[in-house]
Write an enzyme that holds these catalytic residues in place. Structure first.
Site, PDB file in Angstrom:
ATOM      1  CD  GLU A   1      -0.228   9.460  -1.799  1.00 54.51           C
ATOM      2  OE1 GLU A   1      -0.334  10.560  -2.349  1.00 54.51           O
ATOM      3  OE2 GLU A   1       0.875   8.909  -1.585  1.00 54.51           O
TER       4      GLU A   1
ATOM      5  N   PRO B   1       0.842  -1.201   0.000  1.00 57.22           N
ATOM      6  CG  PRO B   1      -0.669  -1.531   1.722  1.00 57.22           C
ATOM      7  CD  PRO B   1       0.647  -2.006   1.208  1.00 57.22           C
ATOM      8  CE  LYS B   2       3.117   6.995  -3.770  1.00 55.36           C
ATOM      9  NZ  LYS B   2       3.084   8.036  -2.724  1.00 55.36           N
ATOM     10  CG  PHE B   3       1.127   4.008   4.346  1.00 53.46           C
ATOM     11  CD1 PHE B   3       0.302   4.007   5.452  1.00 53.46           C
ATOM     12  CD2 PHE B   3       1.504   2.786   3.800  1.00 53.46           C
ATOM     13  CE1 PHE B   3      -0.141   2.817   6.012  1.00 53.46           C
ATOM     14  CE2 PHE B   3       1.064   1.592   4.347  1.00 53.46           C
ATOM     15  CZ  PHE B   3       0.240   1.607   5.453  1.00 53.46           C
TER      16      PHE B   3
END
Length: 287
Positions: A173, A26-28
């Site tokens: 994101e 996951p893109k934080f």
């Protein structure tokens, strides 16, 4: 490992790469930080190499739980009522040490870690494959709890797509894809797909007062200069710091004829890609 280090980056893609050898995270939505556990202290570096230890006292304190010689890469984030609060991250990043300490008590930060650059016993491991670095990272973090945590990772594209679709409500994101056999190296070797794509732009000037700039003028990737919408307070403070360090500017005009005062280069800002066809852009964050 000497500071600063050049960080690995991701290039935007429109589709998630699928096939053997891909891993997904996951893109934080936060601020990129490299953490160095040194013999007597912890140091934090921004994406551009600046020392940002004073802005994140809670993460620096937590980093003392890591073995000496550990260097990790990840994202400083702030959770607020179950969702990522990027405005709170911006406020923290733009604060002086005393205010940062106050903010850290109100909304503590978390550190979403996705890579191990140096191992306490093996030293610099950036040349090793991603899957090996990932295993070593999990081992190093095994006895370390929040706010230091490894990001989730999977080699199942169906799970990655579920993350992409389901986690947006938490302000995640998007998804980053990495090769299983890939080394950690500077440059855009990773792939990213996210819900609202941005482009990097360089600050070249401002309007308003130098201590309280109202807007920023940026040079976009295609070479055009454009004026932003009114800046948020944290972005205005960050730009004011850059202006003060750059020295006096001169009067100039954007490609659309808007007057502004120039400033030195080096400050990279993210602009929403959907706005860059027009004269006014929306600045999301400072790098």
């Amino acid at each position: 490992m000497e500071r600063p280090v050049e960080v690995a980056l991701a290039r935007a893609v429109t589709k998630l790469p699928i096939g053997e050898g891909w891993w997904y995270e996951p893109k934080f939505d936060g601020h990129r930080i490299v953490l160095f556990r040194e013999p007597d202290a912890v140091a934090l570096q921004s994406r551009t190499g600046r020392d940002v230890t004073n802005a994140w006292p809670d993460l620096a304190a937590a980093g003392l739980d890591l073995p000496v010689g550990t260097v990790v890469d990840g994202e400083a984030v702030i959770w607020n009522e179950g969702v990522l609060d990027f405005a709170a991250v911006q406020a923290r990043a733009a604060s002086a040490a005393a205010r940062a300490r106050l903010l850290s008590h109100r909304l503590p930060a978390s550190y979403a870690i996705w890579d191990l650059l140096a191992h306490p016993e093996l030293g610099d491991i950036r040349a090793r494959p991603y899957v090996e670095r990932r295993a070593l990272l999990l081992d190093v973090l095994a006895d370390v709890g929040p706010p230091l945590q490894a990001v989730p990772a999977t080699n199942d594209p169906e799970i990655a797509l579920r993350w992409y679709q389901a986690l947006q409500t938490q302000n995640i994101e998007g998804v980053v894809a990495k090769r299983a056999d890939g080394a950690y190296r500077s440059g855009r070797s990773w792939h990213k797909i996210r819900h609202s794509e941005t482009v990097d732009s360089e600050a070249v000037g401002y309007t308003g007062n130098a201590t309280h700039p109202r807007t920023v003028v940026v040079r976009l990737p295609d070479g055009r200069t454009a004026q932003s919408q009114t800046l948020t307070a944290p972005l205005s403070r960050r730009l004011a710091q850059h202006i003060a360090a750059s020295g006096p500017g001169r009067r100039a005009r954007t490609d659309d004829g808007e007057r502004y005062t120039t400033t030195g280069g080096g400050l990279i800002l993210e602009a929403l890609a959907g706005t860059t066809r027009h004269a006014v852009v929306t600045i999301v964050r400072a790098r």
